[in-house]
Design a protein around this motif. Structure first.
Motif, PDB file in Angstrom:
ATOM      1  N   LEU A  68      -9.156 -11.923   9.148  1.00 47.27           N
ATOM      2  CA  LEU A  68     -10.377 -12.190   8.112  1.00 47.27           C
ATOM      3  C   LEU A  68     -11.828 -12.056   9.101  1.00 47.27           C
ATOM      4  O   LEU A  68     -12.708 -12.902   9.121  1.00 47.27           O
ATOM      5  CB  LEU A  68     -10.200 -13.468   7.707  1.00 47.27           C
ATOM      6  CG  LEU A  68      -9.392 -13.775   6.426  1.00 47.27           C
ATOM      7  CD1 LEU A  68      -8.919 -14.993   6.017  1.00 47.27           C
ATOM      8  CD2 LEU A  68      -9.743 -12.540   5.505  1.00 47.27           C
ATOM      9  N   ILE A  76     -11.223 -18.089   0.764  1.00 50.22           N
ATOM     10  CA  ILE A  76     -11.021 -16.713   1.015  1.00 50.22           C
ATOM     11  C   ILE A  76      -9.758 -16.240   1.719  1.00 50.22           C
ATOM     12  O   ILE A  76      -9.301 -16.818   2.692  1.00 50.22           O
ATOM     13  CB  ILE A  76     -12.213 -16.227   1.833  1.00 50.22           C
ATOM     14  CG1 ILE A  76     -13.590 -16.453   1.043  1.00 50.22           C
ATOM     15  CG2 ILE A  76     -12.305 -14.817   2.487  1.00 50.22           C
ATOM     16  CD1 ILE A  76     -15.045 -16.566   1.908  1.00 50.22           C
ATOM     17  N   THR A  77      -9.244 -15.305   1.221  1.00 46.88           N
ATOM     18  CA  THR A  77      -7.784 -14.662   1.727  1.00 46.88           C
ATOM     19  C   THR A  77      -7.985 -13.278   2.096  1.00 46.88           C
ATOM     20  O   THR A  77      -9.076 -12.560   1.516  1.00 46.88           O
ATOM     21  CB  THR A  77      -6.673 -14.992   0.572  1.00 46.88           C
ATOM     22  OG1 THR A  77      -7.189 -14.178  -0.485  1.00 46.88           O
ATOM     23  CG2 THR A  77      -6.267 -16.356   0.211  1.00 46.88           C
ATOM     24  N   PRO A  78      -7.086 -12.752   2.870  1.00 47.15           N
ATOM     25  CA  PRO A  78      -7.368 -11.278   3.172  1.00 47.15           C
ATOM     26  C   PRO A  78      -6.963 -10.277   2.133  1.00 47.15           C
ATOM     27  O   PRO A  78      -6.202 -10.681   1.267  1.00 47.15           O
ATOM     28  CB  PRO A  78      -5.959 -11.109   4.352  1.00 47.15           C
ATOM     29  CG  PRO A  78      -5.668 -12.416   4.767  1.00 47.15           C
ATOM     30  CD  PRO A  78      -5.922 -13.439   3.443  1.00 47.15           C
ATOM     31  N   SER A  79      -7.686  -9.118   2.051  1.00 43.07           N
ATOM     32  CA  SER A  79      -7.338  -8.209   1.082  1.00 43.07           C
ATOM     33  C   SER A  79      -5.740  -7.776   1.234  1.00 43.07           C
ATOM     34  O   SER A  79      -5.110  -7.596   2.321  1.00 43.07           O
ATOM     35  CB  SER A  79      -8.216  -6.890   1.333  1.00 43.07           C
ATOM     36  OG  SER A  79      -7.939  -6.461   2.470  1.00 43.07           O
ATOM     37  N   ASP A  80      -5.277  -6.884   0.292  1.00 40.42           N
ATOM     38  CA  ASP A  80      -4.201  -6.058   0.371  1.00 40.42           C
ATOM     39  C   ASP A  80      -4.098  -5.254   1.371  1.00 40.42           C
ATOM     40  O   ASP A  80      -3.074  -5.037   2.259  1.00 40.42           O
ATOM     41  CB  ASP A  80      -3.825  -5.417  -0.682  1.00 40.42           C
ATOM     42  CG  ASP A  80      -3.571  -6.454  -2.121  1.00 40.42           C
ATOM     43  OD1 ASP A  80      -3.359  -7.725  -1.916  1.00 40.42           O
ATOM     44  OD2 ASP A  80      -3.658  -5.918  -3.424  1.00 40.42           O
ATOM     45  N   GLU A  81      -5.341  -4.432   1.770  1.00 41.40           N
ATOM     46  CA  GLU A  81      -5.289  -3.468   2.607  1.00 41.40           C
ATOM     47  C   GLU A  81      -5.158  -4.253   4.249  1.00 41.40           C
ATOM     48  O   GLU A  81      -4.264  -3.737   4.985  1.00 41.40           O
ATOM     49  CB  GLU A  81      -6.691  -3.111   2.673  1.00 41.40           C
ATOM     50  CG  GLU A  81      -6.698  -1.539   3.302  1.00 41.40           C
ATOM     51  CD  GLU A  81      -8.218  -0.996   3.126  1.00 41.40           C
ATOM     52  OE1 GLU A  81      -8.917  -1.456   2.110  1.00 41.40           O
ATOM     53  OE2 GLU A  81      -8.329  -0.422   4.030  1.00 41.40           O
ATOM     54  N   GLU A  82      -5.824  -5.324   4.330  1.00 43.93           N
ATOM     55  CA  GLU A  82      -5.953  -6.114   5.834  1.00 43.93           C
ATOM     56  C   GLU A  82      -4.397  -6.694   5.933  1.00 43.93           C
ATOM     57  O   GLU A  82      -3.784  -6.434   6.957  1.00 43.93           O
ATOM     58  CB  GLU A  82      -6.757  -7.393   5.735  1.00 43.93           C
ATOM     59  CG  GLU A  82      -6.632  -8.124   6.976  1.00 43.93           C
ATOM     60  CD  GLU A  82      -7.843  -9.306   7.210  1.00 43.93           C
ATOM     61  OE1 GLU A  82      -8.494  -9.366   6.922  1.00 43.93           O
ATOM     62  OE2 GLU A  82      -7.201  -9.773   8.377  1.00 43.93           O
ATOM     63  N   LYS A 128      -1.570  -5.166   4.711  1.00 46.34           N
ATOM     64  CA  LYS A 128      -0.934  -4.024   4.949  1.00 46.34           C
ATOM     65  C   LYS A 128      -0.908  -3.712   6.479  1.00 46.34           C
ATOM     66  O   LYS A 128       0.135  -3.283   6.939  1.00 46.34           O
ATOM     67  CB  LYS A 128      -1.292  -2.803   4.018  1.00 46.34           C
ATOM     68  CG  LYS A 128      -0.261  -1.956   3.785  1.00 46.34           C
ATOM     69  CD  LYS A 128      -0.478  -0.783   2.733  1.00 46.34           C
ATOM     70  CE  LYS A 128      -0.082   0.493   3.087  1.00 46.34           C
ATOM     71  NZ  LYS A 128      -0.947   1.394   2.404  1.00 46.34           N
ATOM     72  N   ARG A 150      -1.105 -12.463   6.378  1.00 45.92           N
ATOM     73  CA  ARG A 150      -0.595 -12.615   5.048  1.00 45.92           C
ATOM     74  C   ARG A 150      -1.058 -14.009   4.239  1.00 45.92           C
ATOM     75  O   ARG A 150      -1.201 -14.316   3.299  1.00 45.92           O
ATOM     76  CB  ARG A 150       0.829 -12.180   4.471  1.00 45.92           C
ATOM     77  CG  ARG A 150       1.790 -13.039   5.199  1.00 45.92           C
ATOM     78  CD  ARG A 150       3.150 -12.309   5.303  1.00 45.92           C
ATOM     79  NE  ARG A 150       4.186 -12.954   5.957  1.00 45.92           N
ATOM     80  CZ  ARG A 150       4.406 -12.857   7.368  1.00 45.92           C
ATOM     81  NH1 ARG A 150       3.436 -11.927   7.774  1.00 45.92           N
ATOM     82  NH2 ARG A 150       5.230 -13.734   7.866  1.00 45.92           N
TER      83      ARG A 150
END
Ligand SMILES: C[S@@+](CC[C@H](N)C(=O)[O-])C[C@H]1O[C@@H](n2cnc3c(N)ncnc32)[C@H](O)[C@@H]1O
Length: 306
Positions: free
Chosen positions: A11, A279-285, A287, A293
């Motif tokens: 993040l 705030i959480t990481p995007s799917d892309e992050e 991956k 995660r």
């Protein structure tokens, strides 16, 4: 010294966006690790800015030193963030613009078998983030009495089968290695989520060895005291026990999460939550970096005195 296994900062953009309110300010990275966040913070500070990077792990400090190199704005500090007020020089107390906590363990600590954090690689039962920690995983697994071990697995691992696991560990004593511990845990488990339970028990023992929850409470309280009014704490947590501590503190300035009221019934709020939504990481992050995660980022600001 072993080679440092590189750690991808989690993040990174949102944590910096919320942390840096003044490019000439003084900041603390309370969990320096390999220096990923610190390097990016320094890139955003101007010549008057300053950054203290704290880590209790000698291998992390050595790696961060190499990443950051010679930068007059940066000071590295060997110590535990539970003693932040003692280890940060007194002349900057009360004038800090932001403190970052990127909690938990680094990729290096998890992947370096010798450190004993991993249930995927065989290593000695250690799990100490600092050589100064009082107990190691070996001591917890081999010397704690049944009730204590059971409660640690139940409370810090949130593992339902804590009684059976604690009994089995005690039956198999002495346990020497991480894989022996894993086998003991697995032998009493059933169903589809065995790996999750193993991870929970390892997490529980790690939290006990490093006193992570008490230290986090001390770290947050002391960070708050070091901040100037309007200064911020940015905390990234990786499991629900940590996140609950951060959430309650940011909501109320204490760890019960109950907002105190003054004589007239007005809430006493020394601290103000900046991120209403976690705030959480995007799917892309996730991956690109699966270790991100479970990350949750929260931000709070010290209120100006009224
Ligand atoms: C998730 S890593 C930080 C990674 C770092 N943000 C980066 O981008 O490279 C957490 C680091 O915090 C350190 N740490 C954890 N608890 C600590 C404590 N109580 N005091 C000082 N350092 C601590 C660990 O040794 C580890 O190196």
């Amino acid at each position: 010294m072993t080679d440092y296994i590189s750690h991808t900062p989690v993040l990174l953009n949102p944590s910096l966006e919320f942390l840096i309110t003044d490019p000439s300010g003084i900041y603390i990275d309370a969990t320096l690790g390999g220096g990923g966040h610190s390097m990016a913070i320094l890139e955003q500070l101007n010549d008057d800015g300053k950054l203290f990077g704290v880590d209790q792990d000698a291998e992390a400090r050595a790696a961060a030193g190499e990443t950051i190199g010679n930068d007059e704005r940066f000071s590295m500090i060997d110590g535990n963030f539970g003693f932040l007020k003692t280890i940060i020089p007194p002349d900057v107390h009360g004038i800090i613009s932001g403190v970052l906590f990127d909690l938990g363990v680094s990729t290096h600590q998890i992947k370096e078998a010798e450190r004993g954090f991993s249930f995927q690689k065989d290593g000695p039962l250690d799990m100490r983030m600092s050589e100064l920690s009082g107990v190691s995983a070996y001591d917890v697994v081999n010397t704690y009495e049944y009730k204590n071990l059971r409660d640690i697995i139940y409370h810090y691992g949130e593992e339902r089968l804590s009684r059976q696991i604690a009994k089995e560990i005690i039956n198999r004593r002495p346990l020497e290695t991480t894989l022996e511990l894993r086998e003991a845990i697995e032998s009493v488990l059933y169903g589809r989520h065995i790996i999750k339970s193993v991870a929970r028990v390892f997490q529980a023992i790690r939290i006990e060895v490093n006193r992570e929850l008490d230290v986090l409470k001390d770290g947050l309280t002391q960070a708050f005291e070091l901040l100037k009014p309007g200064g911020r704490i940015v905390a990234i947590s990786y499991h629900s026990l940590e996140d609950r501590i951060v959430k309650n503190y940011f909501k109320s300035g204490n760890f019960d999460g109950k907002v105190e009221k003054d004589f007239f019934g007005n809430p006493i709020m020394p601290i103000q939550v900046i991120t209403r939504q976690i705030i959480t990481p995007s799917d892309e992050e996730i991956k690109e970096n699966p270790a991100a995660r479970s990350a949750k980022l929260r931000v709070a600001e010290k209120k100006a005195e009224e």
